[in-house]
Design a protein around this motif. Sequence first.
Motif, PDB file in Angstrom:
ATOM      1  N   LYS A 321       0.755  -1.135   0.050  1.00  0.00           N
ATOM      2  CA  LYS A 321      -0.025   0.019  -0.008  1.00  0.00           C
ATOM      3  C   LYS A 321       0.915   1.293  -0.080  1.00  0.00           C
ATOM      4  CE  LYS A 321      -4.000   2.064   2.168  1.00  0.00           C
ATOM      5  NZ  LYS A 321      -5.151   2.295   1.436  1.00  0.00           N
ATOM      6  N   PHE A 322       1.809   1.284   0.874  1.00  0.00           N
ATOM      7  CA  PHE A 322       2.685   2.357   0.956  1.00  0.00           C
ATOM      8  C   PHE A 322       4.046   2.400   0.429  1.00  0.00           C
ATOM      9  CE2 PHE A 322      -0.482   2.032   4.441  1.00  0.00           C
ATOM     10  CZ  PHE A 322      -1.062   3.536   4.354  1.00  0.00           C
ATOM     11  N   GLY A 323       4.793   1.236   0.359  1.00  0.00           N
ATOM     12  CA  GLY A 323       6.043   0.998  -0.170  1.00  0.00           C
ATOM     13  C   GLY A 323       7.028   2.014   0.623  1.00  0.00           C
ATOM     14  N   LEU A 324       6.869   2.295   1.930  1.00  0.00           N
ATOM     15  CA  LEU A 324       7.627   2.981   2.868  1.00  0.00           C
ATOM     16  C   LEU A 324       9.013   2.074   3.118  1.00  0.00           C
ATOM     17  CD1 LEU A 324       5.300   4.809   4.972  1.00  0.00           C
ATOM     18  CD2 LEU A 324       6.944   5.939   3.647  1.00  0.00           C
ATOM     19  N   PRO A 325      10.289   2.429   3.309  1.00  0.00           N
ATOM     20  CA  PRO A 325      11.182   1.677   3.718  1.00  0.00           C
ATOM     21  C   PRO A 325      11.235   1.305   4.998  1.00  0.00           C
ATOM     22  CG  PRO A 325      11.754   4.055   3.379  1.00  0.00           C
ATOM     23  CD  PRO A 325      10.550   3.947   2.731  1.00  0.00           C
ATOM     24  N   ILE A 326      11.690   0.022   5.432  1.00  0.00           N
ATOM     25  CA  ILE A 326      11.957  -0.323   6.718  1.00  0.00           C
ATOM     26  C   ILE A 326      13.273  -0.344   7.252  1.00  0.00           C
ATOM     27  CG2 ILE A 326      11.508  -2.337   8.073  1.00  0.00           C
ATOM     28  CD1 ILE A 326       9.014  -3.046   6.310  1.00  0.00           C
ATOM     29  N   HIS A 327      13.687   0.523   8.207  1.00  0.00           N
ATOM     30  CA  HIS A 327      15.032   0.811   8.204  1.00  0.00           C
ATOM     31  C   HIS A 327      15.520  -0.123   9.242  1.00  0.00           C
ATOM     32  CE1 HIS A 327      14.656   4.581   6.436  1.00  0.00           C
ATOM     33  NE2 HIS A 327      13.749   5.333   7.314  1.00  0.00           N
ATOM     34  N   ALA A 328      14.694  -0.790  10.088  1.00  0.00           N
ATOM     35  CA  ALA A 328      15.282  -1.756  11.092  1.00  0.00           C
ATOM     36  C   ALA A 328      14.083  -2.642  11.764  1.00  0.00           C
ATOM     37  CB  ALA A 328      16.259  -1.168  12.061  1.00  0.00           C
ATOM     38  N   LEU A 329      14.588  -3.787  12.503  1.00  0.00           N
ATOM     39  CA  LEU A 329      13.621  -4.399  13.287  1.00  0.00           C
ATOM     40  C   LEU A 329      13.898  -4.447  14.797  1.00  0.00           C
ATOM     41  CD1 LEU A 329      13.569  -7.408  10.730  1.00  0.00           C
ATOM     42  CD2 LEU A 329      12.046  -5.307  10.731  1.00  0.00           C
ATOM     43  N   GLY A 330      13.246  -4.154  15.617  1.00  0.00           N
ATOM     44  CA  GLY A 330      13.253  -4.421  17.166  1.00  0.00           C
ATOM     45  C   GLY A 330      13.014  -5.553  17.398  1.00  0.00           C
ATOM     46  N   VAL A 331      13.975  -6.241  18.121  1.00  0.00           N
ATOM     47  CA  VAL A 331      14.016  -7.651  18.460  1.00  0.00           C
ATOM     48  C   VAL A 331      14.184  -7.917  19.970  1.00  0.00           C
ATOM     49  CG1 VAL A 331      14.131  -8.840  16.093  1.00  0.00           C
ATOM     50  CG2 VAL A 331      16.232  -8.173  17.521  1.00  0.00           C
ATOM     51  N   GLY A 332      14.077  -6.858  20.772  1.00  0.00           N
ATOM     52  CA  GLY A 332      14.238  -7.207  22.122  1.00  0.00           C
ATOM     53  C   GLY A 332      14.496  -5.862  22.907  1.00  0.00           C
ATOM     54  N   GLU A 333      14.808  -5.906  24.087  1.00  0.00           N
ATOM     55  CA  GLU A 333      14.764  -4.794  24.911  1.00  0.00           C
ATOM     56  C   GLU A 333      16.171  -4.273  25.411  1.00  0.00           C
ATOM     57  OE1 GLU A 333      11.388  -4.696  28.316  1.00  0.00           O
ATOM     58  OE2 GLU A 333      12.247  -6.663  28.132  1.00  0.00           O
ATOM     59  N   GLN A 334      17.397  -5.129  24.946  1.00  0.00           N
ATOM     60  CA  GLN A 334      18.680  -4.723  25.055  1.00  0.00           C
ATOM     61  C   GLN A 334      19.099  -3.859  23.919  1.00  0.00           C
ATOM     62  OE1 GLN A 334      20.184  -5.542  27.814  1.00  0.00           O
ATOM     63  NE2 GLN A 334      18.192  -6.771  28.004  1.00  0.00           N
ATOM     64  N   ILE A 335      20.311  -2.974  24.384  1.00  0.00           N
ATOM     65  CA  ILE A 335      20.543  -1.861  23.644  1.00  0.00           C
ATOM     66  C   ILE A 335      21.058  -2.285  22.096  1.00  0.00           C
ATOM     67  CG2 ILE A 335      23.073  -1.794  24.069  1.00  0.00           C
ATOM     68  CD1 ILE A 335      22.505   1.088  24.497  1.00  0.00           C
ATOM     69  N   ASP A 336      21.404  -3.782  22.019  1.00  0.00           N
ATOM     70  CA  ASP A 336      21.861  -4.051  20.681  1.00  0.00           C
ATOM     71  C   ASP A 336      20.638  -4.852  19.806  1.00  0.00           C
ATOM     72  OD1 ASP A 336      22.130  -6.118  22.142  1.00  0.00           O
ATOM     73  OD2 ASP A 336      24.152  -6.847  21.701  1.00  0.00           O
ATOM     74  N   ASP A 337      19.757  -4.780  20.497  1.00  0.00           N
ATOM     75  CA  ASP A 337      18.597  -5.509  19.791  1.00  0.00           C
ATOM     76  C   ASP A 337      17.968  -4.864  18.816  1.00  0.00           C
ATOM     77  OD1 ASP A 337      18.802  -7.850  21.300  1.00  0.00           O
ATOM     78  OD2 ASP A 337      17.373  -7.342  22.862  1.00  0.00           O
ATOM     79  N   LEU A 338      18.625  -4.338  17.905  1.00  0.00           N
ATOM     80  CA  LEU A 338      17.956  -3.686  16.697  1.00  0.00           C
ATOM     81  C   LEU A 338      18.941  -4.059  15.583  1.00  0.00           C
ATOM     82  CD1 LEU A 338      16.093  -1.268  16.095  1.00  0.00           C
ATOM     83  CD2 LEU A 338      17.931   0.320  15.723  1.00  0.00           C
ATOM     84  N   LYS A 339      17.865  -4.664  14.720  1.00  0.00           N
ATOM     85  CA  LYS A 339      18.450  -5.399  13.462  1.00  0.00           C
ATOM     86  C   LYS A 339      18.159  -4.913  12.197  1.00  0.00           C
ATOM     87  CE  LYS A 339      20.046  -7.495  17.007  1.00  0.00           C
ATOM     88  NZ  LYS A 339      21.042  -6.922  17.555  1.00  0.00           N
ATOM     89  N   PRO A 340      19.126  -5.285  11.225  1.00  0.00           N
ATOM     90  CA  PRO A 340      18.909  -4.715   9.866  1.00  0.00           C
ATOM     91  C   PRO A 340      17.501  -5.443   9.230  1.00  0.00           C
ATOM     92  CG  PRO A 340      20.734  -5.771   9.768  1.00  0.00           C
ATOM     93  CD  PRO A 340      20.259  -5.741  11.306  1.00  0.00           C
ATOM     94  N   PHE A 341      16.969  -5.170   8.347  1.00  0.00           N
ATOM     95  CA  PHE A 341      15.893  -5.651   7.738  1.00  0.00           C
ATOM     96  C   PHE A 341      16.332  -6.162   6.368  1.00  0.00           C
ATOM     97  CE2 PHE A 341      12.196  -5.059   4.401  1.00  0.00           C
ATOM     98  CZ  PHE A 341      11.336  -6.041   5.110  1.00  0.00           C
TER      99      PHE A 341
END
Lengths: 357, 448
Positions: A321-341
């Motif tokens: 519907k929108f085609g907006l980019p997805i910058h990252a994925l959140g996978v937890g509460e720790q500081i490094d729990d942000l991952k590339p899509f």
Amino acid sequence: MKQEGCLRDTIIINFPKFSCATPLASVIGFSQLRSASARSQKFQKLSGDGMSWLTKLKQGLQKSSSKLSEGLVGIFTKRKLDDAALEELEDTLLLADFGSATAANLTKELARVRFGKEVSPEEVKEFLAEHITPILEPLVLPLNINKAKQPHVILMIGVNGSGKTTTIGKLAAQFKEQGKSVLLVAGDTFRAAAVEQLKIWGTRANVPVLARETGSDAAALVFDALEQAKRDNIDVVLMDTAGRLQNKDNLMAELSKIRRVLQKADATAPHDVVLVLDATTGQAAINQVEVFGKAAGVTGLIVTKLDGTARGGIVVALAQKFGLPIHALGVGEQIDDLKPFLAADFARHLVGVAADA
Amino acid sequence: MFDSLSTRLTGIFATLTKRGALSEADVDTALREIRVALLEADVALPVVRTFVAAVKEKAIGQQVVKSISPGQMVVKIVHDHLQETLGMEQSPLNFNAVPPVVILMAGLQGSGKTTSAGKIALRLKNTQKKKVLLASTDIYRPAAQQQLEILGKQAGVETLPIIEGEKPLKITERALTTARLQGFDVLIIDTAGRLHIDDTLMDEIKSIHALAKPTETLLVADAMTGQDAVNVATNFSQALPLTGIVLTRIDSDARGGAALSMRSITGCPIKFLGVSEKLDGLEDFHPSRIADRILGMGDIVSLVERASANIDQAEAEKMAAKLQKGKFDLEDLASQFKQMKKLGSMSSLIGMIPGMGAMKDKLNSNDAEKSMRRSEAIISSMTPFERRNPKILNASRKRRIAGGAGVEVQEINRLLKQHEQMALMMKKMGGMSKKQLLRGGMPQGLLK
């Protein structure tokens, strides 16, 4: 005090012995759920701190995909692709939050190619992954800091509790690691202790936080923050905002105002407007993206809480519907729990094909 | 809140009511639509399946054939079943234990546990005169404990002093002791948000539950939740003996199918609805009314309740007295605006009026609100003398007011004309009793 659960005031016809302890799923034989607890134990064992992000993401997604794939295996083990099978497939996709339109389209596509033929579960999965990957491919776009735009301003927006502040903490750590100077702005001047929360993330990521007391004007704060960032030659400014529901016109107008005020300090700001989206959100996400997009000019998404059982199938509907980019994925509460899509990985995990890596 | 679902179902049934007879095929068509509508409203698929099957079973057959209007019959069947599924009656909090009665809040991250804890505390303090203690065991999310402390202060309720580094079970123990020794009636324990598949944290909340022995274990869930509601509800209800659901962000435009899913899967009643971020934004769950609203039948009871809770009785009586004398000046008009604004947004009010659900989208409530705001601005730009004597407003005064309010002079004229008509109407109403006036004193036709 004896625990009674909810049995006493449960009135649901069809299920005479219904209570908290007998979930609907098991009553009606919803097969995907049966082994949920067994699986979750398996995953728990794995979720130590030391494992790689890929493993962690895989695990998060696997919880979604394994259910989906179990459903698929159940449908297609040595089976002819007839109307009944297709309907089950559609239901399985619906359960993954694909939404009724996307689920119907994917099913129709499969029917067009393979109707009446014998299909194995693997074939169905491959087919689905092949069709989902190109939908997601154009969305892969990490947050790139434009050196020419010093400071590069990123405005973080979203509904309450979607994970804006946590995501900012994670992003700050990432940018800091890349050797950039970062300033955090505590633009959530409404919610109790939101400022304190961001300050703690600032300490964790070792970056400064600009804040005013709760109740002060967010627009004025972000303006001053941008002026200060310009003076101090900061590379990246991450601006938190208060969570807001998209149907609160006055709060959405406030977002537009923040945007306008930022443009007074720097005509090109904000350079990114990131909508933080909770993966457990259902079809409401579509309206969310639309309304936030109109009010604040969303340029990309970060999908959070993918370490749960939520499929994130809504991402496919959003992509179409929108085609907006997805910058990252959140996978937890720790500081490094942000991952590339990664499109192919996400698609394959969604349908339960083991990743190549 | 449930508008989109109700709009849709209203549409389906509008075509049904127009027909003379209802065949099985008609029912099937309607049910397919209902199925899609429910799915789009984020009702979990297993719940949709049982719901549709049950409705079909009831709809096809004698009852329908015999009824005069088959469409209305299906509406009734769907409505009744919806209501049944949501639970037939309201279910208040259980205080049936030796004080301190413990309430445990559980749920995913960001579902609204802490805010809901603050809201429940405020409500218990205000409406039931309970002495409430709030305690946060969320040692994971930064500043979560401070958040509860601040909310406690805002609600005028005591919070357990924070001890840095103390573990959740120790906090629970200390909270229990404090509540017991200091004679609190209720102890509300807030917990960290946790994923239902995180065994370590699920074990932790089980231990907290075992230690605190709550009479109420409330699952706090976001009304915007999608299909994952199945997993969340299933796993939480397996881990904890839940006693109720708090559904938050019900003031969003999410179609709110989660209400149906959560209720069906856990079997627990929905005890509260969280509306708005303010501490008083907590409403009782009235299943029958919600079922009405889902079907676009409006929710007049909520409207009346909201009106009586928000309209200043003294103010209203003062106005009624004035009206009886046949006087209605611009000050009265401004105070009426103020009262109306307290009731909430126009669109939310319209949604509650029976039969108006389907019209809501067509009616641009923003325009109405805007014109109300402008009228208010105009009145605010007048001197008190002008407000009481609108007759003296000459061209030069009007120009000054227009400048102050940022409007054109024509708009002032329009407002004055409307006021004049209303004043005339009020004069006619002057003969009515005070009671009648209190009932129907809202200005009409002002919001064009």
